[in-house]
Scaffold this motif. Structure first.
Motif, PDB file in Angstrom:
ATOM      1  N   PRO A 138       0.840  -1.208   0.000  1.00  0.00           N
ATOM      2  CA  PRO A 138       0.000   0.000   0.000  1.00  0.00           C
ATOM      3  C   PRO A 138       0.868   1.248   0.000  1.00  0.00           C
ATOM      4  O   PRO A 138       2.002   1.238   0.497  1.00  0.00           O
ATOM      5  N   ALA A 139       0.346   2.319  -0.537  1.00  0.00           N
ATOM      6  CA  ALA A 139       1.133   3.547  -0.723  1.00  0.00           C
ATOM      7  C   ALA A 139       1.718   4.095   0.578  1.00  0.00           C
ATOM      8  O   ALA A 139       2.795   4.698   0.573  1.00  0.00           O
ATOM      9  N   ASN A 140       1.053   3.887   1.709  1.00  0.00           N
ATOM     10  CA  ASN A 140       1.537   4.435   2.985  1.00  0.00           C
ATOM     11  C   ASN A 140       2.406   3.444   3.765  1.00  0.00           C
ATOM     12  O   ASN A 140       2.753   3.699   4.923  1.00  0.00           O
ATOM     13  N   GLY A 189      -6.645  -2.758   1.863  1.00  0.00           N
ATOM     14  CA  GLY A 189      -5.889  -2.754   3.109  1.00  0.00           C
ATOM     15  C   GLY A 189      -5.967  -4.055   3.873  1.00  0.00           C
ATOM     16  O   GLY A 189      -5.630  -4.102   5.062  1.00  0.00           O
ATOM     17  N   THR A 190      -6.407  -5.129   3.218  1.00  0.00           N
ATOM     18  CA  THR A 190      -6.499  -6.423   3.892  1.00  0.00           C
ATOM     19  C   THR A 190      -5.222  -7.251   3.730  1.00  0.00           C
ATOM     20  O   THR A 190      -5.150  -8.380   4.205  1.00  0.00           O
ATOM     21  N   ALA A 191      -4.236  -6.706   3.043  1.00  0.00           N
ATOM     22  CA  ALA A 191      -2.921  -7.339   2.915  1.00  0.00           C
ATOM     23  C   ALA A 191      -1.850  -6.272   3.077  1.00  0.00           C
ATOM     24  O   ALA A 191      -2.041  -5.115   2.677  1.00  0.00           O
ATOM     25  N   ASP A 192      -0.736  -6.658   3.690  1.00  0.00           N
ATOM     26  CA  ASP A 192       0.379  -5.718   3.878  1.00  0.00           C
ATOM     27  C   ASP A 192       1.302  -5.671   2.670  1.00  0.00           C
ATOM     28  O   ASP A 192       2.000  -4.674   2.452  1.00  0.00           O
ATOM     29  N   ALA A 193       1.325  -6.755   1.907  1.00  0.00           N
ATOM     30  CA  ALA A 193       2.232  -6.810   0.771  1.00  0.00           C
ATOM     31  C   ALA A 193       1.769  -7.892  -0.205  1.00  0.00           C
ATOM     32  O   ALA A 193       1.077  -8.839   0.171  1.00  0.00           O
ATOM     33  N   GLU A 199       6.860  -7.211 -13.336  1.00  0.00           N
ATOM     34  CA  GLU A 199       6.245  -6.296 -14.299  1.00  0.00           C
ATOM     35  C   GLU A 199       4.778  -6.086 -14.008  1.00  0.00           C
ATOM     36  O   GLU A 199       4.262  -4.976 -14.083  1.00  0.00           O
ATOM     37  N   ILE A 200       4.088  -7.171 -13.664  1.00  0.00           N
ATOM     38  CA  ILE A 200       2.665  -7.051 -13.351  1.00  0.00           C
ATOM     39  C   ILE A 200       2.489  -6.169 -12.126  1.00  0.00           C
ATOM     40  O   ILE A 200       1.570  -5.350 -12.049  1.00  0.00           O
ATOM     41  N   GLY A 201       3.380  -6.336 -11.150  1.00  0.00           N
ATOM     42  CA  GLY A 201       3.325  -5.482  -9.962  1.00  0.00           C
ATOM     43  C   GLY A 201       3.566  -4.021 -10.294  1.00  0.00           C
ATOM     44  O   GLY A 201       2.900  -3.122  -9.749  1.00  0.00           O
ATOM     45  N   GLU A 202       4.505  -3.764 -11.188  1.00  0.00           N
ATOM     46  CA  GLU A 202       4.793  -2.377 -11.572  1.00  0.00           C
ATOM     47  C   GLU A 202       3.615  -1.741 -12.304  1.00  0.00           C
ATOM     48  O   GLU A 202       3.236  -0.591 -12.040  1.00  0.00           O
ATOM     49  N   ASN A 209      -3.893   4.581  -9.156  1.00  0.00           N
ATOM     50  CA  ASN A 209      -4.187   5.935  -8.673  1.00  0.00           C
ATOM     51  C   ASN A 209      -3.483   6.218  -7.348  1.00  0.00           C
ATOM     52  O   ASN A 209      -4.080   6.734  -6.397  1.00  0.00           O
ATOM     53  N   SER A 210      -2.202   5.833  -7.301  1.00  0.00           N
ATOM     54  CA  SER A 210      -1.331   6.090  -6.145  1.00  0.00           C
ATOM     55  C   SER A 210      -1.736   5.335  -4.883  1.00  0.00           C
ATOM     56  O   SER A 210      -1.303   5.690  -3.785  1.00  0.00           O
ATOM     57  N   LYS A 211      -2.538   4.273  -5.026  1.00  0.00           N
ATOM     58  CA  LYS A 211      -2.914   3.480  -3.858  1.00  0.00           C
ATOM     59  C   LYS A 211      -1.902   2.379  -3.560  1.00  0.00           C
ATOM     60  O   LYS A 211      -1.853   1.855  -2.458  1.00  0.00           O
ATOM     61  N   ILE A 212      -1.109   2.010  -4.570  1.00  0.00           N
ATOM     62  CA  ILE A 212      -0.116   0.941  -4.435  1.00  0.00           C
ATOM     63  C   ILE A 212       1.226   1.447  -4.939  1.00  0.00           C
ATOM     64  O   ILE A 212       1.291   2.242  -5.885  1.00  0.00           O
ATOM     65  N   LYS A 213       2.295   0.973  -4.317  1.00  0.00           N
ATOM     66  CA  LYS A 213       3.637   1.306  -4.797  1.00  0.00           C
ATOM     67  C   LYS A 213       4.495   0.044  -4.819  1.00  0.00           C
ATOM     68  O   LYS A 213       4.171  -0.953  -4.156  1.00  0.00           O
ATOM     69  N   VAL A 214       5.570   0.087  -5.586  1.00  0.00           N
ATOM     70  CA  VAL A 214       6.513  -1.020  -5.659  1.00  0.00           C
ATOM     71  C   VAL A 214       7.632  -0.753  -4.672  1.00  0.00           C
ATOM     72  O   VAL A 214       8.289   0.290  -4.724  1.00  0.00           O
TER      73      VAL A 214
END
Length: 309
Positions: A138-140, A189-193, A199-202, A209-214
């Protein structure tokens, strides 16, 4: 007249014997013809029925109703060298290998990483690509590396090498059937990672929309290959031959540049048998170390690493 029935019975038996011999000969001829027309034991002669996924770009996916992606376009080129047509069928990755071995499909095409466990279910051709593991959060999140996952709720797609990786690290991962399920867990938010094909993750992070980051990525230890049913050596060997031919004529390199522009190829990776012309380098540049690669992930282009299932 008393001898007529006996004669008739004898004649009938003779005709039956002749017909039986003829039928057996015909069946033998049909079998020989069938073998000649279908040397690779395909479900339909001349057609390579292939199980693949619909949602894993740029490797395997549907676009405008057509199966495409690096793996599928490469397989189509390989099949062309064998004078075969390809029929793609969508399926779930968790079922793919058993479906190949049960001969629902002649081939499995889905960036399938070669592992010892999978070799118990299917046979693999020569490796045609490599891949990275990605770590989406998650982004945070404050997670920045794979070694921070102990005690965290980690999601993986069932049956993938990411699933194996997480289990091997003692993480007790949450398993979902497809990539959308993993993405939704992060967004909710039901998973930490999420340990993902990089590539699929990226791409998922870029589209979130900035909710997930690599957070990180690291090179997968084994190549990817096409899967065939156990014991189908003729098809496996034919695919290996066709792969070497598309490496030699430049198709492999062209598709690499099309689907993974700017992606470095590990210096020691050689697709196919390693003997095809152009396979020694194929435009390769040395791969970055895992730690250096991880630190550069945040700014890496969406197509900088391939997906490995």
């Amino acid at each position: 007249m008393r001898f007529l029935p006996a004669f008739t019975r004898a004649a009938a038996l003779g005709i039956t014997a002749i017909l039986g011999t003829t039928l057996l000969t015909a069946c033998g001829d049909d079998k020989a013809a069938s073998s000649a027309d279908n040397p690779y034991g395909l479900q339909t002669p001349g057609v390579l029925r292939t199980g693949t996924l619909t949602d894993a770009p740029p490797n395997v996916y549907l676009k405008d109703g057509k199966f495409t992606g690096f793996d599928n376009d490469l397989l189509t080129a390989v099949a062309g060298k064998l004078n075969l047509k390809v029929e793609f069928v969508g399926t779930d990755f968790s079922a793919l290998l058993s479906q190949v071995n049960n001969k629902k499909f002649d081939v499995g095409s889905s960036s399938i990483t070669i592992t010892e466990a999978r070799k118990k279910t299917v046979d693999f051709g020569n490796g045609y690509d490599f891949g990275y593991f990605g770590l989406d959060v998650p982004a945070n999140s404050t997670i920045t590396s794979f070694d921070q996952l102990a005690g965290k709720r980690v999601v993986v797609v069932q049956g993938t090498v990411q699933d194996d990786y997480a289990s091997g690290k003692g993480l007790n991962p949450v398993r979902v059937p497809d990539y959308n399920g993993a993405i939704n867990q992060l967004k909710a938010g039901t998973a930490d990672a999420w340990i993902a094909p990089a590539e699929i993750g990226e791409k998922s992070a870029a589209d979130s929309n900035s909710k997930i980051k690599v957070a990180a990525k690291e090179l997968s230890p084994a190549p990817t290959a096409y899967a065939v049913a156990k014991g189908n050596d003729k098809l496996r060997e034919a695919l290996n031959k066709g792969l070497d031919e598309v490496i030699a004529d430049g198709t492999w390199k062209k598709l690499q540049e099309q689907y993974y522009p700017g992606r470095p190829v590990p210096a020691d990776f050689k697709p196919g048998s390693g003997k095809a012309a152009g396979s020694a380098s194929a435009g390769a540049t040395p791969a970055a170390s895992a730690s250096a690669t991880a630190s550069a992930t945040a700014t890496a282009p969406a197509a900088s690493a391939s997906a490995a299932s």
